[in-house]
Design a protein around this motif. Structure first.
Motif, PDB file in Angstrom:
ATOM      1  N   GLY A 299      47.897  48.659  29.084  1.00  0.00           N
ATOM      2  CA  GLY A 299      47.320  48.462  27.747  1.00  0.00           C
ATOM      3  C   GLY A 299      47.468  47.042  27.223  1.00  0.00           C
ATOM      4  N   VAL A 300      47.770  46.095  28.132  1.00  0.00           N
ATOM      5  CA  VAL A 300      47.925  44.691  27.737  1.00  0.00           C
ATOM      6  C   VAL A 300      46.672  43.933  28.180  1.00  0.00           C
ATOM      7  CG1 VAL A 300      49.322  42.600  28.021  1.00  0.00           C
ATOM      8  CG2 VAL A 300      50.432  44.857  28.032  1.00  0.00           C
ATOM      9  N   SER A 301      46.131  43.123  27.294  1.00  0.00           N
ATOM     10  CA  SER A 301      44.941  42.333  27.629  1.00  0.00           C
ATOM     11  C   SER A 301      45.324  41.213  28.596  1.00  0.00           C
ATOM     12  CB  SER A 301      44.374  41.749  26.333  1.00  0.00           C
ATOM     13  OG  SER A 301      43.207  41.042  26.616  1.00  0.00           O
ATOM     14  N   ILE A 302      44.482  40.944  29.600  1.00  0.00           N
ATOM     15  CA  ILE A 302      44.811  39.914  30.595  1.00  0.00           C
ATOM     16  C   ILE A 302      43.687  38.888  30.720  1.00  0.00           C
ATOM     17  CG2 ILE A 302      46.376  41.326  31.989  1.00  0.00           C
ATOM     18  CD1 ILE A 302      43.567  41.270  33.868  1.00  0.00           C
ATOM     19  N   CYS A 303      44.076  37.671  31.132  1.00  0.00           N
ATOM     20  CA  CYS A 303      43.086  36.622  31.380  1.00  0.00           C
ATOM     21  C   CYS A 303      43.615  35.715  32.488  1.00  0.00           C
ATOM     22  CB  CYS A 303      42.823  35.825  30.103  1.00  0.00           C
ATOM     23  SG  CYS A 303      41.585  34.535  30.298  1.00  0.00           S
ATOM     24  N   TYR A 304      42.888  35.672  33.609  1.00  0.00           N
ATOM     25  CA  TYR A 304      43.234  34.798  34.744  1.00  0.00           C
ATOM     26  C   TYR A 304      42.199  33.674  34.714  1.00  0.00           C
ATOM     27  CZ  TYR A 304      44.820  33.880  39.613  1.00  0.00           C
ATOM     28  OH  TYR A 304      45.352  33.328  40.770  1.00  0.00           O
ATOM     29  N   PHE A 305      42.628  32.478  34.360  1.00  0.00           N
ATOM     30  CA  PHE A 305      41.663  31.413  34.043  1.00  0.00           C
ATOM     31  C   PHE A 305      41.985  30.110  34.746  1.00  0.00           C
ATOM     32  CE2 PHE A 305      45.212  30.987  31.225  1.00  0.00           C
ATOM     33  CZ  PHE A 305      45.345  29.626  30.966  1.00  0.00           C
ATOM     34  N   LYS A 306      40.962  29.323  35.008  1.00  0.00           N
ATOM     35  CA  LYS A 306      41.142  27.992  35.595  1.00  0.00           C
ATOM     36  C   LYS A 306      41.196  26.946  34.482  1.00  0.00           C
ATOM     37  CE  LYS A 306      40.727  24.972  39.161  1.00  0.00           C
ATOM     38  NZ  LYS A 306      41.806  24.770  40.116  1.00  0.00           N
ATOM     39  N   HIS A 307      40.326  27.095  33.476  1.00  0.00           N
ATOM     40  CA  HIS A 307      40.232  26.119  32.382  1.00  0.00           C
ATOM     41  C   HIS A 307      40.550  26.798  31.055  1.00  0.00           C
ATOM     42  CE1 HIS A 307      38.560  23.310  35.232  1.00  0.00           C
ATOM     43  NE2 HIS A 307      37.674  24.225  35.592  1.00  0.00           N
ATOM     44  N   SER A 308      41.244  26.067  30.184  1.00  0.00           N
ATOM     45  CA  SER A 308      41.704  26.663  28.924  1.00  0.00           C
ATOM     46  C   SER A 308      40.572  27.119  28.015  1.00  0.00           C
ATOM     47  CB  SER A 308      42.611  25.683  28.168  1.00  0.00           C
ATOM     48  OG  SER A 308      43.855  25.588  28.819  1.00  0.00           O
ATOM     49  N   ASN A 309      39.355  26.549  28.180  1.00  0.00           N
ATOM     50  CA  ASN A 309      38.265  27.007  27.305  1.00  0.00           C
ATOM     51  C   ASN A 309      37.933  28.479  27.573  1.00  0.00           C
ATOM     52  OD1 ASN A 309      36.973  26.651  29.729  1.00  0.00           O
ATOM     53  ND2 ASN A 309      35.457  25.184  28.997  1.00  0.00           N
ATOM     54  N   LYS A 310      38.172  28.927  28.815  1.00  0.00           N
ATOM     55  CA  LYS A 310      37.973  30.357  29.118  1.00  0.00           C
ATOM     56  C   LYS A 310      39.046  31.190  28.397  1.00  0.00           C
ATOM     57  CE  LYS A 310      37.912  33.834  32.758  1.00  0.00           C
ATOM     58  NZ  LYS A 310      38.142  34.166  34.179  1.00  0.00           N
ATOM     59  N   ALA A 311      40.268  30.687  28.376  1.00  0.00           N
ATOM     60  CA  ALA A 311      41.358  31.387  27.691  1.00  0.00           C
ATOM     61  C   ALA A 311      41.083  31.457  26.188  1.00  0.00           C
ATOM     62  CB  ALA A 311      42.682  30.678  27.958  1.00  0.00           C
ATOM     63  N   ILE A 312      40.543  30.380  25.623  1.00  0.00           N
ATOM     64  CA  ILE A 312      40.212  30.354  24.187  1.00  0.00           C
ATOM     65  C   ILE A 312      39.141  31.412  23.884  1.00  0.00           C
ATOM     66  CG2 ILE A 312      39.148  28.970  22.340  1.00  0.00           C
ATOM     67  CD1 ILE A 312      40.512  26.479  23.681  1.00  0.00           C
ATOM     68  N   LYS A 313      38.103  31.466  24.730  1.00  0.00           N
ATOM     69  CA  LYS A 313      37.037  32.464  24.529  1.00  0.00           C
ATOM     70  C   LYS A 313      37.608  33.871  24.583  1.00  0.00           C
ATOM     71  CE  LYS A 313      33.151  29.749  26.270  1.00  0.00           C
ATOM     72  NZ  LYS A 313      32.560  29.298  27.541  1.00  0.00           N
ATOM     73  N   HIS A 314      38.512  34.110  25.543  1.00  0.00           N
ATOM     74  CA  HIS A 314      39.134  35.428  25.675  1.00  0.00           C
ATOM     75  C   HIS A 314      39.938  35.764  24.415  1.00  0.00           C
ATOM     76  CE1 HIS A 314      42.490  38.128  26.717  1.00  0.00           C
ATOM     77  NE2 HIS A 314      41.595  38.734  27.499  1.00  0.00           N
ATOM     78  N   SER A 315      40.725  34.799  23.922  1.00  0.00           N
ATOM     79  CA  SER A 315      41.541  35.024  22.709  1.00  0.00           C
ATOM     80  C   SER A 315      40.668  35.377  21.513  1.00  0.00           C
ATOM     81  CB  SER A 315      42.391  33.789  22.385  1.00  0.00           C
ATOM     82  OG  SER A 315      43.347  33.562  23.374  1.00  0.00           O
ATOM     83  N   ARG A 316      39.518  34.712  21.419  1.00  0.00           N
ATOM     84  CA  ARG A 316      38.590  34.997  20.305  1.00  0.00           C
ATOM     85  C   ARG A 316      37.984  36.387  20.449  1.00  0.00           C
ATOM     86  NH1 ARG A 316      36.166  29.000  20.191  1.00  0.00           N
ATOM     87  NH2 ARG A 316      37.761  28.089  18.832  1.00  0.00           N
ATOM     88  N   ALA A 317      37.552  36.706  21.676  1.00  0.00           N
ATOM     89  CA  ALA A 317      36.927  38.008  21.927  1.00  0.00           C
ATOM     90  C   ALA A 317      37.899  39.157  21.640  1.00  0.00           C
ATOM     91  CB  ALA A 317      36.436  38.086  23.382  1.00  0.00           C
ATOM     92  N   GLU A 318      39.183  38.922  21.908  1.00  0.00           N
ATOM     93  CA  GLU A 318      40.206  39.964  21.703  1.00  0.00           C
ATOM     94  C   GLU A 318      40.735  39.988  20.272  1.00  0.00           C
ATOM     95  OE1 GLU A 318      41.562  42.266  24.009  1.00  0.00           O
ATOM     96  OE2 GLU A 318      39.797  41.701  25.172  1.00  0.00           O
ATOM     97  N   GLY A 319      40.255  39.048  19.434  1.00  0.00           N
ATOM     98  CA  GLY A 319      40.758  39.002  18.055  1.00  0.00           C
ATOM     99  C   GLY A 319      42.163  38.450  17.938  1.00  0.00           C
TER     100      GLY A 319
END
Length: 321
Positions: A299-319
């Protein structure tokens, strides 16, 4: 005789206060300039590992109405973990530690954190998570550490934007921020380097937790290597100390971060919001992908990313931000 007292950022909750540091017979590792060039920089880094800690010496902490004395451990490390229930507003507070040896007396001031009411607590690794270190290549890591001073060391693109947004998430006052903790397998010898690097790049101010100090050249050659279990223990300590905050963990795939974070998620099934793992090589590692899928099943959201802009998008999408 030269004496040096090195303090690190401590932290406090409504019941307990934690403050820690080192006592040295010689110059502390932070007395060597971090901006020297060429061979002078290499010599300064090596000197950070040629230190003489003082064991079993009395150290006194003063904070508000509390005064308490303890003694240093064999590696010069001291830690005050004491009951504390005074009213304290959120934010950073100054504390004082003193030491008297024969005719020498010294007083140093440090800071400790009482977290603001937070949307999240953020626990981040350092090497190859925000500081480019090449941890998966021993010789390259050593070369970069010895040849590039603080002004030449690089940070990943967009990582500062991501961390600043995580710091501000859910806060409606400009003075309030979510609490940051930087936890690394680097040793306490490198504390000042890490702290100055974070300041230079305007990363959020954090409580920093590092590995047992090293005291010689042979030790220096194994910096950042060996067991990463201490990292697991330190993260466990933070979450246990502030159990009511949900946490975001950030790490990379060059060492054991994913394994450690999986253990943390299993032990604290209600405390984790998201796990971010930076991809350091050309390809994603299948083993890391498998671990992250298992974390996601908890139940934990995950993000495996190469560039931080992908991590930022994920953080926004997850609220999250």
């Amino acid at each position: 005789m030269k004496l040096d007292l090195k303090l690190y950022r401590g932290y406090v909750n409504n019941q307990e206060l934690v403050v820690y540091g080192h006592l040295f017979k010689s110059w502390a590792p932070d007395k060597y300039r971090l901006d020297r060039k060429g061979i002078k920089h290499a010599v300064a880094i090596i000197h950070m590992f040629r230190i003489s800690p003082l064991k079993n010496r009395e150290i006194t902490l003063k904070f508000r109405n509390t005064t308490v004395t303890t003694k240093t451990l064999d590696d010069g490390y001291f830690r005050f973990t004491i009951p504390f229930s005074e009213e304290l507003k959120s934010g950073w507070h100054e504390y004082e530690v003193s030491c008297n040896i024969k005719d020498f007396g010294m007083i140093e001031k440090g800071e400790l954190l009482k977290p603001h009411p937070s949307k999240y607590g953020i626990i981040s690794d350092i090497d190859d998570t925000f500081l480019i270190s090449h941890s998966n290549s021993f010789f390259k890591k050593l070369y970069v550490m010895l040849s590039k001073n603080i002004n030449k060391r690089k940070i990943f693109d967009d990582v500062v934007d991501h961390y600043k947004e995580l710091s501000r998430a859910g806060q409606d006052s400009e003075h309030a921020s979510n609490s940051f903790f930087y936890v690394s397998s680097s040793e306490w010898n490198l504390y000042e380097f890490i702290n100055e690097f974070a300041k230079m790049h305007q990363l959020p101010k954090a409580v920093i937790k590092l590995k047992k100090i090293k005291t010689g050249i042979s030790d220096f050659l194994s910096t950042g290597r060996g067991s990463h279990d201490h990292k697991f223990e330190k993260i466990k300590d933070i979450i246990s100390f502030y159990p009511h905050i949900p946490y975001v963990l950030l790490g990379d795939d060059s060492q054991k971060d994913a394994h450690i974070y999986e253990r943390i998620c299993k032990i604290f099934p209600k405390s984790l919001k998201a796990v971010y793992i930076r991809q350091t090589g050309r390809k994603k590692k299948p083993e890391i992908t498998t671990i992250l899928k298992n974390i996601e099943s908890l139940g934990v959201s995950i993000c495996y990313f190469k560039h931080s802009n992908k991590a930022i998008k994920h953080s926004r999408a997850e609220g999250i931000i």
